[in-house]
Design an enzyme around this catalytic site. Structure first.
Site, PDB file in Angstrom:
ATOM      1  N   ASP A  36      70.024  29.544  25.132  1.00  0.00           N
ATOM      2  CA  ASP A  36      69.642  28.713  26.199  1.00  0.00           C
ATOM      3  C   ASP A  36      70.465  27.510  25.989  1.00  0.00           C
ATOM      4  O   ASP A  36      70.666  26.320  26.748  1.00  0.00           O
ATOM      5  CB  ASP A  36      68.176  28.285  26.374  1.00  0.00           C
ATOM      6  N   LYS A  65      64.226  22.065  30.595  1.00  0.00           N
ATOM      7  CA  LYS A  65      64.591  23.062  31.390  1.00  0.00           C
ATOM      8  C   LYS A  65      63.468  23.852  32.281  1.00  0.00           C
ATOM      9  O   LYS A  65      62.482  24.263  31.249  1.00  0.00           O
ATOM     10  CB  LYS A  65      65.928  23.847  31.178  1.00  0.00           C
TER      11      LYS A  65
HETATM   12  O1  C5P Z   1      68.969  33.370  21.948  1.00  0.00           O
HETATM   13  P1  C5P Z   1      67.499  33.183  21.433  1.00  0.00           P
HETATM   14  O2  C5P Z   1      67.688  32.715  19.823  1.00  0.00           O
HETATM   15  O3  C5P Z   1      66.751  31.966  22.263  1.00  0.00           O
HETATM   16  O4  C5P Z   1      66.952  34.562  21.589  1.00  0.00           O
HETATM   17  C1  C5P Z   1      65.465  34.738  20.910  1.00  0.00           C
HETATM   18  C2  C5P Z   1      65.168  36.109  21.180  1.00  0.00           C
HETATM   19  O5  C5P Z   1      64.877  36.464  22.549  1.00  0.00           O
HETATM   20  C3  C5P Z   1      66.253  37.070  20.798  1.00  0.00           C
HETATM   21  O6  C5P Z   1      66.216  37.379  19.462  1.00  0.00           O
HETATM   22  C4  C5P Z   1      65.775  38.266  21.679  1.00  0.00           C
HETATM   23  O7  C5P Z   1      64.751  38.777  21.093  1.00  0.00           O
HETATM   24  C5  C5P Z   1      65.144  37.542  22.853  1.00  0.00           C
HETATM   25  N1  C5P Z   1      66.323  37.295  24.079  1.00  0.00           N
HETATM   26  C6  C5P Z   1      66.566  38.509  24.602  1.00  0.00           C
HETATM   27  N2  C5P Z   1      67.669  38.394  25.697  1.00  0.00           N
HETATM   28  C7  C5P Z   1      68.171  37.246  26.153  1.00  0.00           C
HETATM   29  C8  C5P Z   1      67.717  36.155  25.354  1.00  0.00           C
HETATM   30  C9  C5P Z   1      66.533  36.117  24.411  1.00  0.00           C
HETATM   31  O8  C5P Z   1      66.201  39.651  24.428  1.00  0.00           O
HETATM   32  N3  C5P Z   1      68.895  37.414  27.050  1.00  0.00           N
END
Ligand code: C5P
Length: 302
Positions: free
Chosen positions: A148, A15
Site C-alpha cells: 500500500d 486511505k
Molecule cells: O505488502 P504488505 O507487507 O502490506 O503485505 C502484508 C501481507 O499481506 C503479505 O505478507 C501477504 O500475506 C498479504 N498480502 C497479500 N496480497 C496482497 C497484499 C498483501 O497476500 N496483495
C-alpha cells in the site's frame, strides 16, 4: 524555501479501499488484486529535523486523545524506521535525523496509516537530504516496504493492481462524506488473505477509469470487498457496523482493506449526534471526505 531545509513537516492521510477484488494467489505468497484507493481527510503529521550526529531517532505523540498508546510500537518493525533503514541502505550511509510523529490514524485498522507514514518518511528524507540522494527512485523503495505504500506517493485516488503497488490515477466524485468506524480489534492482513477461499468469490466488474457524478453513486451497488466475508467472520461486530451504516442511510458500506474498519458513503454531511451514539459503543468513529488535492501529502519545508 531555503536551499537546504532543516525541517520538513508532512501531513499524510489515511486511505480507504472502495472495493477490493482478489484475482489470484501468487507464487510469492501475495495476491493479485484490483482495488480503488482513496485518500481521506484523516491525517498523521510527520516532522523530520536534520541533526549533526546520532543517527535516526523516532518519537511520537497521540494526535487524538482517544488513541490507545499501546497500539503504536516503536521498534525496528515500525514502518517509519523500516523506511529509514531502506533509505539508508539505498544511499549507502546512515542518516542523522529526528523524526516526530503525531499519530491520529488508528493503527492496524485497514486505513494504511503505517504505509502512509512510511511513504511520508521517504518523501521527507529525500527532500531534507537532497545533497545525499540525487534523483533517488523512492517509488521502488516504497513498493519494497509494503503493497500500500506507493499509493501515498501519488494522487489521492488511484486503482491499485498487482499486489496493490501498480497504480493508475483515477478521477472520482468528491461530493460525498464517509462515516468511518474503527473497532479496536486486530485484523492482521496475512491472516485475512490466507483464510480467503478463492474458489467462491463473486465476480465483480472491473473498475471503470472514471467514477464521477451519478456514475459514482451507481457504481456503489456493484462494489464489493472480497475480503469482507473473512473479516466479518473474524470480527463479528463488522457486520453489525455495516448494517448500522446502511440503516443510517449510507449509499454503500464496506470494509476497508483487510479491516476491521468499516465505512459508509453518504451524499450529505452526517449529523454529529449519530457519531456520539456510535462512539458510545466503544469504537473510534470519524467523518471523512475524499481529498480534492493534487497529491495525497501536504508538505512544508523550513
Ligand atoms: O505488502 P504488505 O507487507 O502490506 O503485505 C502484508 C501481507 O499481506 C503479505 O505478507 C501477504 O500475506 C498479504 N498480502 C497479500 N496480497 C496482497 C497484499 C498483501 O497476500 N496483495
Amino acid at each position: 524555501m531555503s536551499e537546504n531545509p532543516q525541517r520538513i513537516t508532512i501531513q499524510t492521510p489515511a486511505k480507504i479501499n472502495l472495493g477490493l477484488r482478489v484475482l489470484s494467489r501468487r507464487p510469492d505468497g501475495y495476491h493479485e488484486i484490483e482495488t480503488l484507493f482513496i485518500a481521506v481527510s484523516l491525517f498523521d503529521v510527520i516532522t523530520i529535523d536534520r541533526r549533526s550526529s546520532g543517527g535516526a531517532i523516532l518519537t511520537w505523540e497521540e494526535g487524538r486523545e482517544d488513541l490507545n498508546p499501546g497500539d503504536f510500537v516503536v521498534d525496528e518493525s515500525n514502518l517509519i524506521l523500516r523506511a529509514v533503514r531502506r533509505f539508508e541502505n539505498e544511499i549507502g550511509r546512515h542518516v542523522d535525523v529526528a523524526i516526530h510523529l503525531k499519530k491520529s490514524i488508528p493503527v492496524s485498522a485497514g486505513l494504511g496509516g503505517g504505509s502512509s507514514d512510511a511513504a511520508a518518511t521517504l518523501v521527507g528524507l529525500r527532500a531534507i537530504l537532497s545533497e545525499l540522494t540525487g534523483r533517488l527512485d523512492i517509488e521502488r523503495l516504497a513498493a519494497d516496504l509494503g503493497s500500500d505504500v506507493p499509493f501515498f506517493l501519488g494522487p489521492p485516488a488511484a486503482i491499485g493492481r498487482g499486489r496493490g503497488e501498480r497504480l493508475t490515477p483515477t478521477v472520482i466524485d468528491l461530493t460525498w462524506y464517509a462515516i468511518l468506524i474503527c473497532p479496536r480489534v486486530a485484523s492482521p492482513t496475512p491472516a485475512v488473505y490466507s483464510a480467503l477461499d478463492l474458489t467462491c468469490l463473486p465476480k465483480m466488474p472491473h473498475f471503470p477509469a472514471r467514477l464521477e457524478g451519478d456514475g459514482f453513486f451507481a457504481a456503489l451497488a456493484l462494489i464489493h470487498n472480497d475480503l469482507q466475508d473473512v473479516v466479518e467472520r473474524r470480527v463479528p461486530q463488522v457486520l453489525h457496523w455495516k448494517n448500522r451504516l446502511l440503516t443510517l442511510g449510507a449509499e454503500g458500506a464496506y470494509v476497508s482493506g483487510s479491516g476491521p474498519s468499516v465505512f459508509g458513503v453518504f451524499r450529505h454531511k452526517p449529523d454529529p449526534t449519530v457519531l456520539d451514539s456510535i462512539r458510545a459503543e466503544g469504537v473510534d468513529v470519524f467523518v471523512v471526505r475524499p481529498l480534492d488535492t493534487k497529491s495525497t501529502m501536504v508538505i512544508g519545508l523550513s
